[in-house]
Design an enzyme around this catalytic site. Sequence first.
Site: not given
Ligand code: PLP
Length: 445
Positions: A149, A226, A229, A252, A392
């Site tokens: 992401h 990370d 998800q 999430k 993203c």
């Molecule tokens: N990492 C992953 C895999 C994501 O799917 C997302 C958001 O969709 C993020 C990071 C970023 O999350 P946030 O927007 O809550 O900071």
Amino acid sequence: MTETVSRPAGAQQVPLPLDVEAIRADFPILSRTVRDGKRLVYLDSGATSQKPTSVLDAERWFYENVNAAPHRGAHQLAEEATAAYEAARTTIGAFIGAPENEVVFTRNSTEAINLVAYALSNAATAKEPEFRRYAVGQGDEIVVTEMEHHANLLPWQQLCERTGATLRWLGLTDDGRLDLSDLATVVNERTKLVAVTQQSNILGTINPLGDIVARAREVGALVLVDGAQSVPHQRVDVTELGADFLVFSGHKMLGPTGVGVLWGRYDVLDALPPFLTGGSMIEVVRMEGSTFMPPPQRFEAGVPMTAQVIGLAAAVEYLQRLGMDQVQAHEEALTEYALAQLRAVPGVTVIGPPDTVARGGAISFTVEGIHPHDVGQVLDDLGIAVRVGHHCAWPVVRRYGVPATTRATFYVHTGYDDVDALVEGVREAQRFFGVAPSEDEGATS
Ligand code: PLP
């Protein structure tokens, strides 16, 4: 739209581990209708999840009964706010197998990753020698993957620009998995940190972190996982992960917006300088200079998002009542069914692993002859909320040669009726745009 769909072989509805009807009753928003009275089919939990009543109640309880700034003030409300905030830290830490002093609250995963990236570049110029241990500079390398992401890519690109370090990455295979064939060369003695997602938000892939962590350990690199998800959808225990950092977002995982978590191994956190500075994170302040609290307070400058943290603890308790293994099994059954159903629609191509082996419930697909935004529009008209675009994760859509995808994501309230609605909606889009191919052409994945 009312066409009967013949069930393809393999698309059986095995009993789902979670009681979908009972769970739906816990989510007030699911009883509203959209687009002129249609049932809301919410297949966008990967972007943000809906909230059960217990989470909404927890936030309301805080504001109605306690509201005060934690760690400040000598009055009863401040004491109670501090106790509630710290109790929530304990609950959220226990959810990932961590002691509370390793849990740092941030705004979201994005901020948590930026915190680490800035701490690593600030380390190079820290006046305290004990904060320079993990400094990143010229000649060092940071490793990411092509499936990250943007939240786990841009902070590292920026860190490299600030410090003169080099960004390297692991590529992807045609079926949506990490290509680890050059792991031993990409992660090498120059690598300072490997940042990798546990579950891809666009492909659904669950990555083999064990191999990556083992290689990082061989060369003495830090590992940031990370978990934006993964933590909402599977059991994650930091003692089993073997990494140094894990990040995730409250919104999430049934929790409020505005709260995320950075978990860090205590000895690593303790060797890092702060990212944001100000109130609540200091030991002694003089005009000539200041000293900082130990973790986690060192990384929580300012009055924190107290109600949100308390709401997130309620979300964690809700997930614990369901059981994370059950949550994962539930989504796996839905994913298996959805993959088979979508594959049976001629013209549909699933981008990502074709089966449920090491795969979560994010399903990205394209429909031949229709732009993903138009697919999303038709689905929206039917009351079905999905996400369209590059999610993203722009390098991923580029890697698979598509402009964008349509993405459905599942959660604890998702049932087979939602998946059926999605598949029927895709067929409706094909009819609407006059591209419905004959059934025997078959779909690809
Ligand atoms: N990492 C992953 C895999 C994501 O799917 C997302 C958001 O969709 C993020 C990071 C970023 O999350 P946030 O927007 O809550 O900071």
